[in-house]
Design an enzyme around this catalytic site. Structure first.
Site, mmCIF file in Angstrom:
data_model
loop_
_atom_site.group_PDB
_atom_site.id
_atom_site.type_symbol
_atom_site.label_atom_id
_atom_site.label_comp_id
_atom_site.label_asym_id
_atom_site.label_seq_id
_atom_site.Cartn_x
_atom_site.Cartn_y
_atom_site.Cartn_z
ATOM 1 N N ARG A 29 0.814 -1.213 0.000
ATOM 2 C CA ARG A 29 0.000 0.000 0.000
ATOM 3 C C ARG A 29 0.849 1.264 0.000
ATOM 4 N NH1 ARG A 29 -5.142 0.929 1.570
ATOM 5 N NH2 ARG A 29 -5.339 -1.197 2.345
ATOM 6 N N LYS A 184 -2.482 -21.765 18.099
ATOM 7 C CA LYS A 184 -1.107 -21.941 18.594
ATOM 8 C C LYS A 184 -0.497 -20.606 19.005
ATOM 9 C CE LYS A 184 1.027 -20.219 14.840
ATOM 10 N NZ LYS A 184 2.106 -19.188 14.802
#
Length: 321
Positions: A29, A184
């Site tokens: 961007r 996790k």
């Protein structure tokens, strides 16, 4: 042709590896960042020391991705929906592969679910598992999970995205792959906090093992296959993330254990994921005490010693998931 949306460390590393197979377009961007990478042929901000190969094109023009057939979405989980919504026209009809790990805080959905909702005519998949950006960019061997509900599309993607150093295993269990990669991170924060507080390797091993049991309980309740959590996207990623200082989630946990401030500019997916998982677990009446402890730690409601006392004082039980 392959496109990668997001020039963070992981997106850049994947683009570098995939450029060994042919042309890749890396979109970012920030135009100034793109200009820097074009001039230096290096992503000095996010992945210093890794040269960008000639086959890798860097651009700030989203229209340049319209020439690609497969786009890897290497944006943070909590920003995925906004990125897809903003650029839905450029991404329509493509194969979109999420490369983020987490659960959307506002909706409780994973990345594949978000892709399907925002760009419904796209083929949605997720690439997840134990792979650090610096290792992949350096050409070191790694194995990861590629999950796509469409078996034929998944097999084609496996061929397209596998490289000389990146070996992919495929599955149609997108729910299990999403949850393994997301959950996790929560356990890694707990492990980092234990190590930062000096609680020792035995405490970390216990947190990893009982954290894995929490991951299995949640995943099975949501329809995932147990073998998916036993594979790279679950157990494999858990082992890597909980034991390495390269993990941002582990580093955040260590800073909590040390009682130190953590750089707020660093994206740590496990914080929002812990909150989203806690909400979902309570609605399903799933017992997830480590997740609850991580929420308390990251919200500043618990100290590490208090969190550990709560876990150790739980009723004794037979070892089952």
């Amino acid at each position: 042709m392959i496109g990668v949306m997001g020039a963070g460390a992981f997106g850049t590393a994947l683009a570098i590896s995939l450029a060994g197979n042919g042309p890749v377009t890396l979109w970012a961007r920030d135009k100034a960042h793109v200009a820097e990478m074009q001039a230096a042929r290096e992503n000095a901000r996010r992945l210093p020391g890794a040269a960008l190969p000639d086959a890798l094109r860097i651009t700030a023009e989203i229209g340049d991705l319209q020439h690609t057939t497969t786009v890897l979405l290497a944006v943070p989980m909590q920003k995925l929906r906004a990125a897809l919504t903003e650029h839905a026209t450029a991404l329509t009809g493509k194969t979109l592969v999420a490369c983020c790990k987490g659960i959307e805080l506002d909706t409780g959905k994973g990345p594949v679910q978000v892709i399907a909702e925002v760009v419904p005519d796209a083929v949605a998949a997720i690439l997840t598992g134990p792979g650090f950006a610096h290792d992949i960019a350096r050409g070191l061997p790694a194995a990861m999970t590629l999950a796509c509900a469409d078996a034929l599309a998944g097999a084609a993607l496996q061929d397209t995205l596998s490289t000389t150093n990146l070996r992919l295993y495929r599955t149609t269990d997108t729910i299990g792959a999403e949850l393994g990669g997301a959950l996790k991170n929560v356990i890694a924060i707990a492990c980092g906090a234990a190590m930062g507080a000096g609680l020792g390797e035995s405490a970390r091993a216990a947190l990893m093992t009982r954290g894995y049991a929490e991951m299995q309980r949640m995943a099975q309740a949501l329809g995932a296959r147990p073998e998916t959590l036993s594979g790279l996207s679950g157990f494999g990623d858990l082992a890597l993330t909980c034991t390495s200082e390269q993990s941002r989630n582990t580093r955040l946990g260590r800073s909590i254990g040390h009682g130190e401030d953590f750089d707020p500019a660093v994206t740590v997916e496990g914080v929002a994921t812990a909150r989203a998982v806690q909400i979902r677990a309570r609605s399903l009446q799933i017992d997830m005490p480590i997740t609850d402890a991580v929420c308390g730690l990251t919200d500043g409601e618990l100290r590490v010693d208090q969190a550990m006392d709560k876990l150790l004082s739980r009723p004794l039980k037979e070892e089952k998931c």
